[in-house]
Design a protein around this motif. Structure first.
Motif, mmCIF file in Angstrom:
data_model
loop_
_atom_site.group_PDB
_atom_site.id
_atom_site.type_symbol
_atom_site.label_atom_id
_atom_site.label_comp_id
_atom_site.label_asym_id
_atom_site.label_seq_id
_atom_site.Cartn_x
_atom_site.Cartn_y
_atom_site.Cartn_z
ATOM 1 N N ILE A 136 -13.267 15.700 7.677
ATOM 2 C CA ILE A 136 -13.674 16.126 9.022
ATOM 3 C C ILE A 136 -13.115 15.103 9.999
ATOM 4 O O ILE A 136 -13.326 13.900 9.824
ATOM 5 N N VAL A 156 -12.940 13.719 13.920
ATOM 6 C CA VAL A 156 -13.731 13.738 15.153
ATOM 7 C C VAL A 156 -13.023 12.871 16.188
ATOM 8 O O VAL A 156 -12.991 11.648 16.068
ATOM 9 N N VAL A 200 -21.372 16.015 15.839
ATOM 10 C CA VAL A 200 -21.518 15.683 14.419
ATOM 11 C C VAL A 200 -22.990 15.604 14.040
ATOM 12 O O VAL A 200 -23.411 16.144 13.000
ATOM 13 N N ILE A 243 -15.906 11.549 6.982
ATOM 14 C CA ILE A 243 -15.867 11.885 8.404
ATOM 15 C C ILE A 243 -15.028 10.812 9.088
ATOM 16 O O ILE A 243 -15.394 9.638 9.085
ATOM 17 N N GLY A 256 -17.763 23.108 8.696
ATOM 18 C CA GLY A 256 -18.278 21.765 8.889
ATOM 19 C C GLY A 256 -19.496 21.484 8.039
ATOM 20 O O GLY A 256 -19.602 20.420 7.409
ATOM 21 N N ILE A 265 -19.727 18.720 5.034
ATOM 22 C CA ILE A 265 -20.750 17.668 5.073
ATOM 23 C C ILE A 265 -21.542 17.657 3.772
ATOM 24 O O ILE A 265 -21.751 16.608 3.156
ATOM 25 N N ILE A 319 -22.866 8.128 14.826
ATOM 26 C CA ILE A 319 -23.230 9.075 13.774
ATOM 27 C C ILE A 319 -23.719 8.407 12.495
ATOM 28 O O ILE A 319 -24.356 9.064 11.671
ATOM 29 N N THR A 333 -13.470 9.280 12.432
ATOM 30 C CA THR A 333 -13.577 9.236 13.887
ATOM 31 C C THR A 333 -12.374 8.499 14.457
ATOM 32 O O THR A 333 -11.736 7.702 13.765
#
Length: 204
Positions: A125, A127, A193, A70, A60, A64, A81, A72
Motif C-alpha cells: 500500500i 500513501v 489509512v 504500508i 485496501g 491490510i 498511522i 509512506t
C-alpha cells in the motif's frame, strides 16, 4: 460506525460532523473515510474532493488484513498511522524518505526512497501525503509494470506538480483514493489509512 478503536472525544466529533454534513451521496465506507479526514482537518470540502476507485476500499482492507507493508512518502504520515497499526494488524510501516540519505541526480530524496520501495515492495500500500515527485515516480513505475500496489492513496498538497501527479494517478487502472485539486497533506493521508484500519477491524 462506533468502534473501541475510536476515543470517545473522536466519536463526539464524528457526531458533530454527521449533523453538519446531513445527507450526502457517499456509501457508508466512503463516508467513514471522508469523515475521518474532515475530523483531522476541520475542512468539510473533503466530502466532495475525495475520489475512490471502485475496488479501492476492498483492496485496501484485504491488503491490510494480509499484512502487506504500508509505504509512506514522509515520516509525518508514518507517525500518524503507526499507533493504530500497532493496535490492529501490525503491518510493516516504512517511510520512503528514510531509505534515501541523499537524492539521486534529478530526483528528490522522497522520490529516490520511493523508487527503492517499489523495487522491494511492489505490491504494498503506497500513501503519498506530501511529495508529488514521489507520486509521479510511483505512477511511472506502475505504468511500466514495475509496481502493482494493492492501493495507492494519492493526496499530496501544494502548488508545484500536485495536480499533475494526481492526474497521472487517475489515468492508471489501479485501486486508488485521491483528493482532487491542491488540497491534501500528511494529516489527510494518515486519516485515510487510519479509517481503513478501523474498517478492516470492524469487518473481522
Amino acid at each position: 460506525m462506533k468502534t473501541a478503536l475510536n476515543h470517545p472525544i473522536v466519536e463526539q466529533s464524528f457526531a458533530i460532523i454527521d449533523r453538519e454534513v446531513g445527507k450526502h451521496q457517499l456509501n457508508q465506507r466512503e463516508y467513514a473515510i471522508s469523515r475521518r479526514v474532515i475530523h483531522a482537518t476541520a475542512d468539510f470540502e473533503y466530502l466532495n474532493l475525495l475520489k475512490f476507485s471502485p475496488s479501492a476500499i476492498d483492496s485496501g482492507i484485504a491488503a491490510i488484513k494480509s499484512g502487506v507493508p504500508i509505504i509512506t512518502d514522509v515520516t509525518m504520515v508514518e507517525r500518524g498511522i503507526k499507533g493504530l497499526v500497532a493496535k490492529t494488524f501490525n503491518n510493516p510501516v516504512i517511510a520512503a524518505i528514510d531509505l534515501a540519505k541523499t537524492a539521486d541526480p534529478g530526483k528528490t530524496r522522497t522520490e529516490t526512497g520511493l523508487l527503492k520501495c517499489c523495487a522491494r515492495y511492489p505490491e504494498a500500500i503506497y500513501v503519498i501525503g506530501n511529495a508529488p515527485t514521489a507520486l509521479l515516480g510511483l505512477c511511472d513505475q506502475i505504468s511500466h509494470g514495475k509496481a502493482m500496489p494493492a492501493l495507492v492513496i494519492g493526496v499530496p498538497v501544494g502548488f508545484v506538480s500536485v495536480i499533475e501527479s494526481k492526474q497521472a494517478l487517475l489515468q492508471l487502472d489501479i485501486p486508488q483514493i485521491v483528493i482532487e485539486g491542491r488540497k491534501g497533506g500528511s494529516p489527510a493521508a494518515a486519516s485515510i489509512v487510519n479509517a481503513l484500519l478501523v474498517l478492516a477491524s470492524y469487518r473481522n
